[in-house]
Enzyme design. Sequence first.
Site, PDB file in Angstrom:
ATOM      1  N   ARG A 156     -16.855   0.902  -1.394  1.00 19.52           N
ATOM      2  CA  ARG A 156     -15.899   0.439  -0.388  1.00 19.52           C
ATOM      3  C   ARG A 156     -16.217  -1.020  -0.139  1.00 19.52           C
ATOM      4  O   ARG A 156     -17.250  -1.358   0.410  1.00 19.52           O
ATOM      5  CB  ARG A 156     -15.998   1.267   0.898  1.00 19.52           C
ATOM      6  CG  ARG A 156     -14.863   0.911   1.867  1.00 19.52           C
ATOM      7  CD  ARG A 156     -14.786   1.858   3.039  1.00 19.52           C
ATOM      8  NE  ARG A 156     -14.350   3.196   2.723  1.00 19.52           N
ATOM      9  CZ  ARG A 156     -13.096   3.580   2.482  1.00 19.52           C
ATOM     10  NH1 ARG A 156     -12.128   2.662   2.489  1.00 19.52           N
ATOM     11  NH2 ARG A 156     -12.796   4.828   2.217  1.00 19.52           N
ATOM     12  N   ASP A 183       1.372   5.305  -0.077  1.00 14.15           N
ATOM     13  CA  ASP A 183       0.614   6.407   0.508  1.00 14.15           C
ATOM     14  C   ASP A 183       0.800   7.682  -0.308  1.00 14.15           C
ATOM     15  O   ASP A 183       1.866   8.297  -0.269  1.00 14.15           O
ATOM     16  CB  ASP A 183       1.117   6.612   1.949  1.00 14.15           C
ATOM     17  CG  ASP A 183       0.101   7.344   2.798  1.00 14.15           C
ATOM     18  OD1 ASP A 183      -0.974   7.666   2.276  1.00 14.15           O
ATOM     19  OD2 ASP A 183       0.390   7.584   3.981  1.00 14.15           O
ATOM     20  N   ASP A 202      46.840  -8.100   0.244  1.00 14.58           N
ATOM     21  CA  ASP A 202      46.685  -9.381   0.951  1.00 14.58           C
ATOM     22  C   ASP A 202      45.741 -10.290   0.162  1.00 14.58           C
ATOM     23  O   ASP A 202      44.580 -10.451   0.498  1.00 14.58           O
ATOM     24  CB  ASP A 202      46.141  -9.116   2.359  1.00 14.58           C
ATOM     25  CG  ASP A 202      46.162 -10.375   3.219  1.00 14.58           C
ATOM     26  OD1 ASP A 202      46.542 -11.441   2.702  1.00 14.58           O
ATOM     27  OD2 ASP A 202      45.776 -10.296   4.393  1.00 14.58           O
ATOM     28  N   LYS A 246       0.863  -1.189   0.000  1.00 14.19           N
ATOM     29  CA  LYS A 246       0.000   0.000   0.000  1.00 14.19           C
ATOM     30  C   LYS A 246       0.896   1.235   0.000  1.00 14.19           C
ATOM     31  O   LYS A 246       1.602   1.494   0.966  1.00 14.19           O
ATOM     32  CB  LYS A 246      -0.915   0.009   1.220  1.00 14.19           C
ATOM     33  CG  LYS A 246      -1.925   1.154   1.188  1.00 14.19           C
ATOM     34  CD  LYS A 246      -2.826   1.152   2.391  1.00 14.19           C
ATOM     35  CE  LYS A 246      -3.972   2.145   2.224  1.00 14.19           C
ATOM     36  NZ  LYS A 246      -3.554   3.499   1.839  1.00 14.19           N
TER      37      LYS A 246
END
Length: 613
Positions: free
Chosen positions: A199, A25, A529, A23
């Site tokens: 919704r 924003d 090294d 989600k």
Amino acid sequence: MKPMLPSLTFDLPVRPDWQYEVKFDGFRAMLTWNSKGIEIISRNGKDLLPQFPEIKEFLLRYELLFKTYLPLKMDGELVYLENTHKANFSAIQVRGRLKSEKKISEQATRSPCRLMVFDLLMLKGKKFSTEPFFKRKEALKELFLTIGFELESDPYNNQLLQFVKAHDDFNELWEKVVLYDGEGIIAKFKNSFWEEGKRTLQWLKYKNWKYVSCFITSYEKTNGYFYIGVYQDKKIYTIGQVLFGFKPEEKDALKQTIKQNMIKEDDKFIYVEPAICLEVKYLELYDYQLREPHFDRFRFDLEPADCTFDRFMFAQKNLPQDLEITHPDKPLWEGLAIQKADYILYLREISPYMLPFLKDRLLTVIRYPHGMFGEAFYQKNCPDYAPEFVHTKESEGIHYILCNNLKTLVWLGNQLAIEFHIPFQTVYSKGPSEIVFDLDPPSKDAFPLAIKAALLIKEVLDQLNLIGFIKTSGNKGLQIYLPLPENVYSYDDTRLFTSFIAEYLISKAPDSFTIERMKKNRGNRLYVDYVQHSEGKTIVAPYSMRGNEHGGVATPLYWEEVNDRLKPVSFNMENALKRIRSQGDPFMDYFQTKQLQAFTPVLEFLKNSSKKG
């Protein structure tokens, strides 16, 4: 066209035949592209293109590729993308309020926003909203691939139209959302249809709440809000108001208690002394006020004096809830203003970039229980008092810690493990996972030798079509990494290459470099090294701090930064995070490079050469 909206849930939305998306924003945005042109409309019907012209400019660069798919309609979120799993809500709000065309144009160029597309509603004029979600998602993915767009969300990619993936595994995605401090997850039923303006319970939003311990200061009679605050320098600092989350009986009891204990009342408010402590969950801070606060529980175990601004700011970094941070104000460096809380917050913020390098590696840490004011010690064995969530792996009688998650990293930080050292392979590797050159000059003043060696090695890598990454050691040197595919090469193979590079450096500048193992015989030359790269040896992890006086950090660099102006002391805790926010992570493509590394032809050439020799 009104968008379809998800319903908020506080229960884990893990169900069969559901998928999960990050989600982001920002501003909900519907993109329509037809014969009339491009428009991007907000949830409230506002035209967003005047505020965000960069999206249209980007799309028009691909007009010929999109032409065959018009008319099309996409559903998404217009965001300021902070990282792969988080959008910056404050930044998009500031951008959305700009009025000056000049300032809008400057921001569009300097800090472009992105349209994160998660749904396809029309393609080639065909209505897709009547198709089930998984089919709409497949068609959207196919469109991105055909156009040639990337499918990964990426704040540093110039692609301003980005694809929001659907994941089958909630827990795996949730771990990433928490790690990157994202807003949350949208869970979607695979067979759900897109319903305009509704919704729905077929889409659920599950949020990544933060928690604050606070106290009630007043009650607003007109709307039922409880105002909450914390103490800052013994004064009350209001952090917002909360209405939701209470059970009816809790709300009634709270109102009664406030009325019985009020210190004053006016037309609008009833005021009380700080006494009632509670825990409130919220999304994030916006202008130092809580976004979407919800009551979580009463805190009868706390006194108002325990609810402080410092603790509030510390907690809002979303550290693991059940992990106690002891002595957060303990100073760690003598000459630097770094307290233990600052260090742990650094680990929290850097964790998305550091954890991939610690994952599945036998960890050796250097602990500083008294900060830089006392003795340090190496720790390989996991202590007996380690909590259950700290996973270990036994090797040669030692129970090493595997730091594979944020919780373990923060726990180690609380133990004041300052330096993180890792081997060149994972616990699942049969050989090296990378080649690393440790360019450690004889002194701080000899740092130019490390730069000289690094640039010579880079020339060789470029000629051999090999991909190298470079970082500071956090002390006085530089380290070059060549990622390798897993379980393909042995340490004998890589030794051929490291010794070849060492010999090359000495042939180019014998007065600057040496492979002499005796310190007294090296003079002021840099010791190459090449033997150090072997099984069981370790190197400091990218983004690990170092226990030195300047609080250095082993910081990944871009190759163009490696020049005479480079100063190792300028890479510390504070600017490691600033660098990522402003210019990204130079090691971002590290693991993808493993499969691209053309090491086999180089190795075959070296083997043939050694046979002839």
